[in-house]
Motif scaffolding. Structure first.
Motif, short mmCIF file in Angstrom:
data_model
loop_
_atom_site.label_atom_id
_atom_site.label_comp_id
_atom_site.label_asym_id
_atom_site.label_seq_id
_atom_site.Cartn_x
_atom_site.Cartn_y
_atom_site.Cartn_z
N PRO A 250 -0.03 21.27 -0.31
CA PRO A 250 0.35 22.37 -1.22
C PRO A 250 1.20 21.88 -2.39
N VAL A 251 2.11 20.95 -2.13
CA VAL A 251 2.95 20.42 -3.21
C VAL A 251 2.08 19.70 -4.23
N GLN A 252 1.13 18.89 -3.72
CA GLN A 252 0.22 18.18 -4.63
C GLN A 252 -0.59 19.17 -5.46
N PHE A 253 -0.99 20.29 -4.82
CA PHE A 253 -1.80 21.28 -5.52
C PHE A 253 -1.00 21.96 -6.63
N LEU A 254 0.26 22.30 -6.31
CA LEU A 254 1.10 22.93 -7.33
C LEU A 254 1.32 21.98 -8.50
N ASP A 255 1.58 20.71 -8.18
CA ASP A 255 1.71 19.70 -9.23
C ASP A 255 0.49 19.71 -10.13
N TYR A 256 -0.66 19.77 -9.46
CA TYR A 256 -1.93 19.70 -10.17
C TYR A 256 -2.08 20.90 -11.10
N LEU A 257 -1.74 22.10 -10.59
CA LEU A 257 -1.84 23.31 -11.42
C LEU A 257 -0.93 23.22 -12.62
N GLY A 258 0.30 22.74 -12.38
CA GLY A 258 1.26 22.60 -13.47
C GLY A 258 0.71 21.69 -14.56
N GLN A 259 0.13 20.58 -14.12
CA GLN A 259 -0.44 19.64 -15.09
C GLN A 259 -1.59 20.28 -15.86
N LEU A 260 -2.43 21.04 -15.13
CA LEU A 260 -3.57 21.70 -15.78
C LEU A 260 -3.09 22.63 -16.87
N ALA A 261 -2.02 23.39 -16.55
CA ALA A 261 -1.50 24.35 -17.51
C ALA A 261 -1.05 23.66 -18.79
N ILE B 100 0.83 -1.19 0.00
CA ILE B 100 0.00 0.00 0.00
C ILE B 100 0.87 1.25 0.00
N ASP B 101 1.94 1.22 0.81
CA ASP B 101 2.83 2.38 0.87
C ASP B 101 3.51 2.62 -0.48
N GLU B 102 3.90 1.52 -1.13
CA GLU B 102 4.54 1.67 -2.44
C GLU B 102 3.60 2.36 -3.42
N ILE B 103 2.33 1.93 -3.41
CA ILE B 103 1.36 2.52 -4.32
C ILE B 103 1.13 3.99 -3.96
N ARG B 104 1.08 4.28 -2.66
CA ARG B 104 0.87 5.66 -2.24
C ARG B 104 2.00 6.54 -2.77
N HIS B 105 3.21 6.01 -2.73
CA HIS B 105 4.34 6.78 -3.23
C HIS B 105 4.25 6.96 -4.74
N GLN B 106 3.89 5.87 -5.45
CA GLN B 106 3.75 5.96 -6.91
C GLN B 106 2.70 6.99 -7.31
N LEU B 107 1.67 7.12 -6.50
CA LEU B 107 0.59 8.05 -6.82
C LEU B 107 0.91 9.47 -6.37
N GLY B 108 2.02 9.63 -5.65
CA GLY B 108 2.39 10.96 -5.16
C GLY B 108 1.54 11.41 -3.99
N LEU B 109 0.87 10.46 -3.34
CA LEU B 109 -0.04 10.85 -2.25
C LEU B 109 0.69 11.03 -0.93
N ASP B 110 2.00 10.74 -0.91
CA ASP B 110 2.72 10.88 0.35
C ASP B 110 3.31 12.28 0.49
N ARG B 111 3.08 13.14 -0.54
CA ARG B 111 3.60 14.50 -0.44
C ARG B 111 2.59 15.42 0.23
#
Lengths: 335, 535
Positions: free
Chosen positions: A60-71, A46-57
């Motif tokens: 705010p970091v996840q949000f910035l990632d998301y904005l970058g992707q949106l752009a 489960i932890d490995e998958i969480r890391h692969q999905l970037g959910l362990d960050r």
């Protein structure tokens, strides 16, 4: 100018939608990593998958990632279907739009004449009929109407095709132009496919139409009553204009504004009601896509769906404002 | 005149449209229908690669039918005369023969086998695929390790058609573990073309593309809607399947799946809710086959670390207060195998087997009084809303029955996506749940669910050194007599201490038209099209 100004007012709401969907999907209970790790996963898996999905960050970091992707026009990848969200939305949106529009057209074609007829003879049998139809339509939930129609027309009578999505199993999709099967098959001059696609559309579109009939018929009736009772109609009558001209040109044109407003609203909640209708008819639209993603806590499609819907509403409202201008000169002047 | 002419013309035009619609469509349809199987299920694959991140169960089905494994399992008849895979018989698939030595096994691959693109299958492909399975992490790696297949050094490509597996320890699960859905053989040359530095195992590409050599190839996949298989006519690892095409459609509404199969538009409907199955079986228009899922059990679990379930008498009292028969009748509609009312002494090394408990409220009350709680207590019973069809009525019946001995139960519904996260924390005192293991060995089930290592499926946090010793011994036992004693030993402890109350063994239900033959139950609980046929 009007167009630009209207568009500018939409920007804050879109920004709001982006933030809210991001936070909401994270605030939902449920752990996507645990869900996708499968039935026999260890904590480590489960932890490995969480890391692969970037959910362990951090958020705010996840949000910035998301904005970058949106752009970059990247809405992420759905975990439950394994496909890029943007591609899926683009292929599924025409399916939903075709169904919703056909349902809406069907509903307008029935509701508006019915409302006008009811307003012309208040208290007459046609008025009572209108009342019964609208009350029944609005009090039946769409999934129930849908299942009922399938039961009667497919299971019992066997005249409707199997509720298996946009085409029966042995037809293939027409070449892609607009994504609307009815239009694409006509463009390809492929009448059998047109017939097959139309046959699949009838029951779900009728389900949506039954549901949306009520508000449209009632508002048409009410605003026609008001228009017919107003002074300019009395003047027109006194001037000896033909009944036809009075009803359709003077009364109806004035009564149509609230009908258009309601139409806009009905269209938006039809998109919502679609979710259930799509489920019942195995319709490959955006609604069923979003619900399935929500059940699996699959963030990306839910965010993509809400964002697309928000953009759609903005465009829809814009379109309605423009139509107002066409119908009612006063709106143009005020602007 | 004009109007009449218009009417005439439009009728003629409508006639042509109708003719155009009917004439070319019908014969083609009849033809296609005969050698095509139309199967329905609620949801479809999210990934075509069984080794992918978070591949779901329908994804295993796609992978199973499009890839070969080295070995497979034989077939036997179950008590109802239906085909059932046989885990005691390992049979050739891609490997035509093998030698099991002391600390290694050597496989001879079929010399004429090819992948779907025509490339020959070599031992290098097998090595690459197995290396991938033990390296990518997550579920595939974990499943390989269950058969003591742990690191790439264990896999050796001796020559093009000889492949060797070196053992890290002697493990009776090693050979069976090569027949489960994970160790598939992938076309490594093709996959490597799509690998990148960041993604050396081509995880991204194989998610949407299949590079196998199995009996079926994928013609078309529209995620969430349908998957179309075409037979691979050059398949050499078994007798050629009878079906030429399989169309697998996802129909979310259970009511519609039932209407489609009843009307004869679909050939197979898979994994049905118990009520539909019971009614369809009663009507006898269709062939309905329910197979008890091996090594699976629906149970009520009590967390032994949370009072008052830390007292064995309280747990026994609850076990005597479960309305077993009512659950079988009103929730399961008679489908599924009862796991209660068994003999007082365990006398067979099998699992699941009926517990000695029956509904006996007087005895339950007495046990509760002996435990010092004559007036009962309050607790919360949690269940997974994802399986609400059976879970909800089951829990309501339990709630009702426990109220009669003074235990006040509040129901706690947990959404499917959240369920696993919740029970992993092990803070829920009282749950309704199910567990099933692929490999059909009692000690395999107990290793995950009762062993003191406290794996996440030990939802009761149960720890008992005496039981651990028996489980560990049985895992690597070679003497059948001792093995029987060990298994019976830990099953007896499980019944006496009763941290989880067995209720029933669930069934895998499938409804088919009567002209569909060759259905076989597989431990992975998905359809294998290779044996199916339409007559």
């Amino acid at each position: 100018m009007l167009l630009l100004r209207r568009l500018a007012t939409a920007l804050p709401s879109i920004a709001g939608v982006i933030i809210v969907t991001f936070l909401l999907t994270r605030a939902l209970p449920g752990d996507p990593a645990a869900y996708f790790a499968g039935p026999a996963a260890t904590t480590q898996a489960i932890d490995e998958i969480r890391h692969q999905l970037g959910l362990d960050r951090s958020l705010p970091v996840q949000f910035l990632d998301y904005l970058g992707q949106l752009a970059r026009g990247d809405l992420g990848t759905s975990l439950s279907t394994g496909q890029p969200v943007l591609a899926e939305l683009l292929t599924r949106l025409p399916a939903s739009a075709e169904l919703t529009l056909l349902g809406l057209v069907l509903s307008v074609v029935i509701a508006v004449p019915l409302g006008i007829a009811a307003a012309m003879r208040p208290g007459a049998p046609v008025d009572h009929f209108c009342r019964v139809v609208t009350t029944a339509g609005v009090s039946l939930p769409t999934f129930f109407t849908g299942l009922l129609l399938v039961y009667v027309f497919y299971y019992l009578m066997g005249i409707a095709p199997a509720p298996l999505g946009r085409l029966d199993v042995f037809s293939s999709a027409p070449p892609h132009w607009t994504g609307f099967y009815l239009i694409d098959s006509l463009l390809a001059r492929d009448l059998p496919t047109f017939g097959a696609a139309l046959a699949q559309l009838v029951l779900p579109a009728a389900t949506l139409a039954i549901f949306s009939l009520a508000p449209l018929a009632r508002i048409t009736r009410a605003s026609m009553l008001a228009a017919l009772g107003s002074e300019f109609v009395r003047t027109a009558r006194a001037s000896g204009l033909s009944r036809r001209r009075i009803v359709y040109v003077y009364a109806f044109r004035n009564a149509v504004l609230p009908v258009i407003t309601t139409l806009g609203m009905v269209f938006s909640f039809l998109l919502g009601a679609n979710v259930l209708v799509e489920k019942v008819f195995a319709w490959p639209g955006v609604g069923s896509y979003a619900v399935e993603a929500l059940i699996a806590s699959d963030y990306a499609p839910v965010q993509g769906f809400v964002l697309t819907m928000a953009l759609l509403y903005v465009l829809l409202n814009l379109g309605i404002d423009l139509v107002y201008g066409l119908v009612d000169p006063r709106v143009r002047l005020e602007a | 005149m004009r109007r009449r002419e218009f009417l005439k013309r439009s009728t003629a035009a409508a006639g042509t449209i109708a003719a155009a619609y009917v004439i070319p469509a019908r014969p083609a349809r009849g033809q296609a229908r005969k050698d095509t199987l139309l199967t329905l299920s609620e949801s479809g694959p999210n990934n075509l690669d069984v080794m992918g991140v978070g591949t779901n169960r329908p994804g295993y089905e796609a992978s199973w039918n499009t890839h070969d494994r080295l070995v497979t399992f034989g077939v036997k008849k179950d008590p109802n005369g239906h085909d059932h895979y046989d885990y005691t018989k390992i049979e050739p698939e891609l490997a035509e023969s093998w030698d099991v030595g002391d600390m290694s096994a050597t496989f001879k691959l079929r010399r004429n086998a090819t992948f779907h693109d025509g490339a020959p299958v070599t031992a290098k492909d097998v090595k690459w695929s197995f290396d991938r399975a033990v390296t990518v992490g997550g579920f595939p790696t974990f499943q390989m390790a269950a058969g003591s297949l742990q690191k790439p050094e264990q896999f050796v490509a001796v020559d093009d058609h000889t492949f060797r597996v070196d053992f890290v320890r002697k493990d009776k699960l090693t050979l069976p573990d090569l027949g489960v859905p994970v160790p598939i053989v992938i076309n490594s040359q093709l996959a490597k073309k799509h690998a990148t530095d960041k993604d050396p195992w081509a995880m991204e590409w194989l998610k949407n593309n299949e590079a196998g050599g199995g009996a079926f190839r994928i013609e078309k996949w529209t995620p969430g809607q349908e998957l179309v298989y075409q037979r691979f006519d050059e398949w050499k690892s078994g007798s050629l399947p009878k079906l030429q095409r399989v169309i697998w459609r996802m129909v979310p509404s259970a009511g519609n799946r039932r209407a489609l199969i009843e009307r004869g538009d679909a050939d197979v409907s898979f994994d049905l809710p118990p009520k539909d199955v019971a009614e369809l079986a009663h009507e006898k228009k269709l062939a309905v086959i329910g197979t008890p899922i091996e090594n699976a059990l629906n149970y009520i679990g009590m967390n032994v670390k949370i009072a008052p379930f830390d007292k064995v008498k309280v747990r026994q009292a609850v076990a005597y207060a479960i309305p077993y028969q009512k659950i079988m009748d009103a929730v399961m509609f008679g489908r599924g195998k009862p796991m209660f009312g068994g003999p007082a002494e365990v006398s067979a090394p099998i699992w699941p087997q009926p517990s000695p408990y029956v509904t006996d409220l007087a005895k339950a009350k007495q046990l509760l009084a002996e435990a010092g709680l004559p007036n009962g207590f309050e607790t919360t019973l949690s269940f997974d809303l994802g399986f609400a069809v059976t879970n909800e009525p089951l829990c309501v019946l339990v709630q009702e029955s426990l109220a009669q001995i003074g235990i006040k139960v509040t129901l706690n519904k947990i959404p499917g996506a959240n369920w696993r996260a919740e029970f992993t924390k092990k803070t829920l005192p009282f749950i309704a749940n199910a567990f099933g293991g692929w490999l059909n060995f009692p000690e395999y089930f107990f290793f995950w669910t009762y062993h003191g290592q406290n794996a996440i499926f030990n939802t009761m946090s149960y720890q008992n050194p005496e039981m651990d010793k028996l489980i560990d011994a049985a895992r690597f036992e070679t003497d059948p007599k001792k093995y029987k004693e060990e298994v019976e030993g830990f099953v007896s402890i499980a019944f006496a201490d009763v941290p989880r109350i067995p209720i029933f063994q669930p069934s895998l239900e499938v409804a088919m038209q009567k002209n569909v033959t060759g259905y076989r139950y597989w431990f992975h609980r998905q359809l294998d099209y290779r044996q199916l046929a339409k007559t």
